[in-house]
Design a protein around this motif. Structure first.
Motif, mmCIF file in Angstrom:
data_model
loop_
_atom_site.group_PDB
_atom_site.id
_atom_site.type_symbol
_atom_site.label_atom_id
_atom_site.label_comp_id
_atom_site.label_asym_id
_atom_site.label_seq_id
_atom_site.Cartn_x
_atom_site.Cartn_y
_atom_site.Cartn_z
ATOM 1 N N GLY A 99 -14.022 30.010 -21.226
ATOM 2 C CA GLY A 99 -14.070 29.087 -22.342
ATOM 3 C C GLY A 99 -14.635 29.811 -23.532
ATOM 4 O O GLY A 99 -14.748 31.029 -23.542
ATOM 5 N N ILE A 100 -14.997 29.053 -24.535
ATOM 6 C CA ILE A 100 -15.586 29.644 -25.739
ATOM 7 C C ILE A 100 -16.925 30.288 -25.364
ATOM 8 O O ILE A 100 -17.713 29.717 -24.607
ATOM 9 N N LEU A 101 -17.175 31.477 -25.889
ATOM 10 C CA LEU A 101 -18.455 32.122 -25.652
ATOM 11 C C LEU A 101 -19.577 31.306 -26.273
ATOM 12 O O LEU A 101 -19.514 30.944 -27.447
ATOM 13 N N ARG A 102 -20.606 31.041 -25.470
ATOM 14 C CA ARG A 102 -21.721 30.237 -25.943
ATOM 15 C C ARG A 102 -23.037 30.830 -25.479
ATOM 16 O O ARG A 102 -23.089 31.549 -24.496
ATOM 17 N N GLY A 103 -24.080 30.493 -26.191
ATOM 18 C CA GLY A 103 -25.388 31.043 -25.879
ATOM 19 C C GLY A 103 -26.346 30.068 -25.226
ATOM 20 O O GLY A 103 -27.488 30.445 -24.958
ATOM 21 N N GLU A 104 -25.917 28.864 -24.970
ATOM 22 C CA GLU A 104 -26.811 27.890 -24.352
ATOM 23 C C GLU A 104 -26.934 28.158 -22.853
ATOM 24 O O GLU A 104 -25.936 28.179 -22.150
ATOM 25 N N PRO A 105 -28.148 28.341 -22.353
ATOM 26 C CA PRO A 105 -28.311 28.592 -20.916
ATOM 27 C C PRO A 105 -27.689 27.500 -20.053
ATOM 28 O O PRO A 105 -27.217 27.784 -18.955
ATOM 29 N N SER A 106 -27.661 26.269 -20.532
ATOM 30 C CA SER A 106 -27.201 25.141 -19.719
ATOM 31 C C SER A 106 -25.731 25.229 -19.345
ATOM 32 O O SER A 106 -25.295 24.597 -18.376
ATOM 33 N N VAL A 107 -24.935 26.010 -20.071
ATOM 34 C CA VAL A 107 -23.498 26.090 -19.752
ATOM 35 C C VAL A 107 -23.201 27.143 -18.696
ATOM 36 O O VAL A 107 -22.076 27.238 -18.227
ATOM 37 N N TYR A 108 -24.186 27.940 -18.354
ATOM 38 C CA TYR A 108 -23.986 28.994 -17.359
ATOM 39 C C TYR A 108 -24.345 28.468 -15.971
ATOM 40 O O TYR A 108 -25.437 27.944 -15.764
ATOM 41 N N GLU A 109 -23.410 28.615 -15.046
ATOM 42 C CA GLU A 109 -23.554 27.996 -13.735
ATOM 43 C C GLU A 109 -24.227 28.899 -12.707
ATOM 44 O O GLU A 109 -24.833 28.399 -11.764
ATOM 45 N N TYR A 110 -24.075 30.179 -12.865
ATOM 46 C CA TYR A 110 -24.579 31.122 -11.863
ATOM 47 C C TYR A 110 -25.548 32.098 -12.523
ATOM 48 O O TYR A 110 -25.295 32.579 -13.632
ATOM 49 N N TRP A 111 -26.637 32.383 -11.816
ATOM 50 C CA TRP A 111 -27.691 33.223 -12.371
ATOM 51 C C TRP A 111 -28.118 34.283 -11.369
ATOM 52 O O TRP A 111 -28.188 34.025 -10.160
ATOM 53 N N GLY A 112 -28.419 35.466 -11.899
ATOM 54 C CA GLY A 112 -29.023 36.512 -11.093
ATOM 55 C C GLY A 112 -30.526 36.328 -11.033
ATOM 56 O O GLY A 112 -31.085 35.426 -11.659
ATOM 57 N N GLN A 113 -31.197 37.223 -10.329
ATOM 58 C CA GLN A 113 -32.626 37.072 -10.070
ATOM 59 C C GLN A 113 -33.519 37.617 -11.172
ATOM 60 O O GLN A 113 -34.698 37.332 -11.173
ATOM 61 N N GLY A 114 -32.985 38.350 -12.106
ATOM 62 C CA GLY A 114 -33.788 38.876 -13.207
ATOM 63 C C GLY A 114 -34.312 40.270 -12.941
ATOM 64 O O GLY A 114 -34.613 40.640 -11.807
ATOM 65 N N THR A 115 -34.438 41.035 -14.015
ATOM 66 C CA THR A 115 -35.010 42.369 -13.943
ATOM 67 C C THR A 115 -35.958 42.533 -15.132
ATOM 68 O O THR A 115 -35.638 42.147 -16.252
ATOM 69 N N LEU A 116 -37.149 43.082 -14.881
ATOM 70 C CA LEU A 116 -38.189 43.143 -15.893
ATOM 71 C C LEU A 116 -38.020 44.363 -16.785
ATOM 72 O O LEU A 116 -37.907 45.492 -16.299
ATOM 73 N N VAL A 117 -38.048 44.127 -18.078
ATOM 74 C CA VAL A 117 -38.043 45.195 -19.074
ATOM 75 C C VAL A 117 -39.369 45.131 -19.830
ATOM 76 O O VAL A 117 -39.710 44.086 -20.394
ATOM 77 N N THR A 118 -40.087 46.232 -19.834
ATOM 78 C CA THR A 118 -41.357 46.314 -20.540
ATOM 79 C C THR A 118 -41.271 47.430 -21.562
ATOM 80 O O THR A 118 -41.000 48.574 -21.203
#
Length: 121
Positions: A99-118
Motif C-alpha cells: 500500500g502507500i508508504l506510511r510512517g505510523e507504527p500502527s499500520v505495521y503488522e509484523y515486528w522484529g525484536q529490535g537491535t540497540l544502537v548506541t
C-alpha cells in the motif's frame, strides 16, 4: 512473517552502522518494510520505509540514512551515516501488506525484536 533485526552496536558520533532485517515466512517482496526506533523514555518513532524501489524517510534522518532491500535474500537494510548521539535507540524493523508508504507504527503488522544502537559523543 518473522523478522530478525541485527547489526546494532556502539559507534562514535560521525560514524556509520548498517542494520539488517532478515525476513522469513510469507512472500517478502509483497510487503512494505519499515524501520522504527525507540529511545529510552520516548515513544517509538518512524525512521524509514521502502516498497519496491520507493522510499520514505523521517526528516531527522534524511540525507544521513538510506534504506534498501535485497529481495533475493529476503533482507532489508538501513545504512546509517553521520550518526549523532540523538540516534541512540533500539531500532526495529517492521512489515506491512502493500500500500502507500506510511510512517505510523500502527499500520505495521509484523515486528522484529529490535537491535540497540548506541552513539557516543
Amino acid at each position: 512473517v518473522q523478522l530478525q533485526a541485527s547489526g546494532g552496536g556502539l559507534v562514535q558520533a560521525g560514524g556509520s552502522l548498517r542494520l539488517s532485517c532478515a525476513a522469513s515466512g510469507r512472500s517478502f517482496t509483497a510487503y512494505n518494510m519499515g524501520w522504527f526506533r525507540q529511545a529510552p523514555g520516548k515513544e517509538r518513532e518512524f525512521v524509514a520505509a521502502i516498497k519496491l524501489s520507493s522510499t520514505l524517510y523521517a526528516d531527522s534522518v534524511k540525507g544521513r540514512f538510506a534504506v534498501s532491500r535485497d529481495n533475493a535474500k529476503n533482507t532489508v537494510y538501513l545504512q546509517m551515516n553521520s550518526l549523532k548521539s540523538e540516534d541512540t535507540a533500539v531500532y526495529y524493523c517492521a512489515a506491512t501488506p502493500p500500500g502507500i508508504l506510511r510512517g505510523e507504527p500502527s499500520v505495521y503488522e509484523y515486528w522484529g525484536q529490535g537491535t540497540l544502537v548506541t552513539v557516543s559523543s
